[in-house]
Design an enzyme around this catalytic site. Sequence first.
Site, PDB file in Angstrom:
ATOM      1  N   GLY A  97      -4.940   1.217  14.127  1.00  0.00           N
ATOM      2  CA  GLY A  97      -3.518   1.365  14.913  1.00  0.00           C
ATOM      3  C   GLY A  97      -3.106   0.028  15.120  1.00  0.00           C
ATOM      4  CE  LYS A 126     -10.720   4.131   7.051  1.00  0.00           C
ATOM      5  NZ  LYS A 126     -10.858   3.023   6.632  1.00  0.00           N
ATOM      6  CD  GLU A 147       1.506   1.348   7.844  1.00  0.00           C
ATOM      7  OE1 GLU A 147       0.938   1.116   6.644  1.00  0.00           O
ATOM      8  OE2 GLU A 147       1.516  -0.026   8.546  1.00  0.00           O
ATOM      9  CG  ASP A 148      -1.294   2.035   3.111  1.00  0.00           C
ATOM     10  OD1 ASP A 148      -1.146   1.930   4.498  1.00  0.00           O
ATOM     11  OD2 ASP A 148      -1.589   1.228   2.492  1.00  0.00           O
ATOM     12  CG  ASP A 184      -8.847   1.501   9.754  1.00  0.00           C
ATOM     13  OD1 ASP A 184      -9.670   1.801  10.667  1.00  0.00           O
ATOM     14  OD2 ASP A 184      -9.354   0.890   8.640  1.00  0.00           O
ATOM     15  CG  LEU A 212       1.773   2.172  13.216  1.00  0.00           C
ATOM     16  CD1 LEU A 212       2.586   2.014  12.041  1.00  0.00           C
ATOM     17  CD2 LEU A 212       1.186   3.464  13.469  1.00  0.00           C
ATOM     18  CG  ASP A 270      -5.462  -3.162  -2.076  1.00  0.00           C
ATOM     19  OD1 ASP A 270      -5.128  -2.693  -1.072  1.00  0.00           O
ATOM     20  OD2 ASP A 270      -5.714  -4.334  -2.340  1.00  0.00           O
ATOM     21  N   GLY A 329       0.797  -1.421  -0.030  1.00  0.00           N
ATOM     22  CA  GLY A 329       0.001   0.254   0.148  1.00  0.00           C
ATOM     23  C   GLY A 329       0.727   1.115   0.082  1.00  0.00           C
ATOM     24  NE  ARG A 375      -1.812  -2.886  -4.471  1.00  0.00           N
ATOM     25  CZ  ARG A 375      -1.985  -3.164  -3.052  1.00  0.00           C
ATOM     26  NH1 ARG A 375      -2.115  -2.019  -2.290  1.00  0.00           N
ATOM     27  NH2 ARG A 375      -2.359  -4.395  -2.688  1.00  0.00           N
TER      28      ARG A 375
HETATM   29  P1  IMP Z   1      -5.270  -0.882  10.986  1.00  0.00           P
HETATM   30  O1  IMP Z   1      -6.646  -1.284  11.306  1.00  0.00           O
HETATM   31  O2  IMP Z   1      -4.657   0.392  11.298  1.00  0.00           O
HETATM   32  O3  IMP Z   1      -4.260  -2.157  11.930  1.00  0.00           O
HETATM   33  O4  IMP Z   1      -5.005  -1.136   9.501  1.00  0.00           O
HETATM   34  C1  IMP Z   1      -4.331  -2.179   8.953  1.00  0.00           C
HETATM   35  C2  IMP Z   1      -4.202  -1.987   7.429  1.00  0.00           C
HETATM   36  O5  IMP Z   1      -5.540  -2.599   6.601  1.00  0.00           O
HETATM   37  C3  IMP Z   1      -3.643  -0.761   6.757  1.00  0.00           C
HETATM   38  O6  IMP Z   1      -2.081  -0.855   6.729  1.00  0.00           O
HETATM   39  C4  IMP Z   1      -4.060  -0.837   5.458  1.00  0.00           C
HETATM   40  O7  IMP Z   1      -3.266  -1.845   4.766  1.00  0.00           O
HETATM   41  C5  IMP Z   1      -5.396  -1.718   5.497  1.00  0.00           C
HETATM   42  N1  IMP Z   1      -6.688  -0.754   5.427  1.00  0.00           N
HETATM   43  C6  IMP Z   1      -7.221  -0.171   6.808  1.00  0.00           C
HETATM   44  N2  IMP Z   1      -8.128   0.843   6.250  1.00  0.00           N
HETATM   45  C7  IMP Z   1      -8.054   0.869   4.865  1.00  0.00           C
HETATM   46  C8  IMP Z   1      -8.915   1.474   3.851  1.00  0.00           C
HETATM   47  O8  IMP Z   1      -9.711   2.422   4.136  1.00  0.00           O
HETATM   48  N3  IMP Z   1      -8.330   1.275   2.532  1.00  0.00           N
HETATM   49  C9  IMP Z   1      -7.513   0.376   2.245  1.00  0.00           C
HETATM   50  N4  IMP Z   1      -6.816  -0.324   3.097  1.00  0.00           N
HETATM   51  C10 IMP Z   1      -7.065  -0.203   4.505  1.00  0.00           C
END
Ligand code: IMP
Length: 190
Positions: free
Chosen positions: A99, A125, A93-94, A97, A102, A153, A41, A159
Amino acid sequence: MVPPPTILASRGDLRRTVQRLGAELSQAYPSGVVLISVLKGSLLFLADLCREITSPVTVDFLSISSYAPGTGRVRIVKDLDLDISGRDVVLVEDIVDTGLTLGFLLSELRRREPASLEVCALTDKAARRILPTHISFRGFEVPDVFVIGYGLDFAGRYRNLDLVAGGSLEVLTTNPDAYVPHLYGITTRD
Ligand code: IMP
């Protein structure tokens, strides 16, 4: 009729954001920095970001896979080539969400004893955060929608869009190509 996705960042917004982050990183790391990108991403973001940094940059890549989506339980499927001990490291990081991903990555990288470890995220987010996370270099906040484009994506699609858009996860789950007619072949205002 599928409601159209919302454009959250145009090509111009992305350029300006990446330039600002590049300037912040150049100032913070005048003698150089290791950028770690989480595949796939953050690939487009990393490619543009590293060219905006005016000090020496080394890049390396990690690839992870979720045991169960949304739980933050991930494993590294492609590890770094570099030894980061004693280095100044920024995890690129892209999107942050919940966290949880991360949090896992930071604790994994901290065990390798870098001199410093910070986070640079293109999108935040924040409304969905479960694990409080400090993002030292932050692009822009996005609402609680599914974000696609500029590396992000859904099922491998979207992408290569030079914009960031937000849509409905329900719509995409029903039809992963639902936003193709809306998002390809358009030019966003700079
Ligand atoms: P987390 O919820 O912060 O652990 O997010 C984990 C991963 O989910 C991110 O690094 C993205 O690869 C993917 N992700 C979370 N939210 C989105 C979104 O809105 N679009 C695309 N990928 C997402």
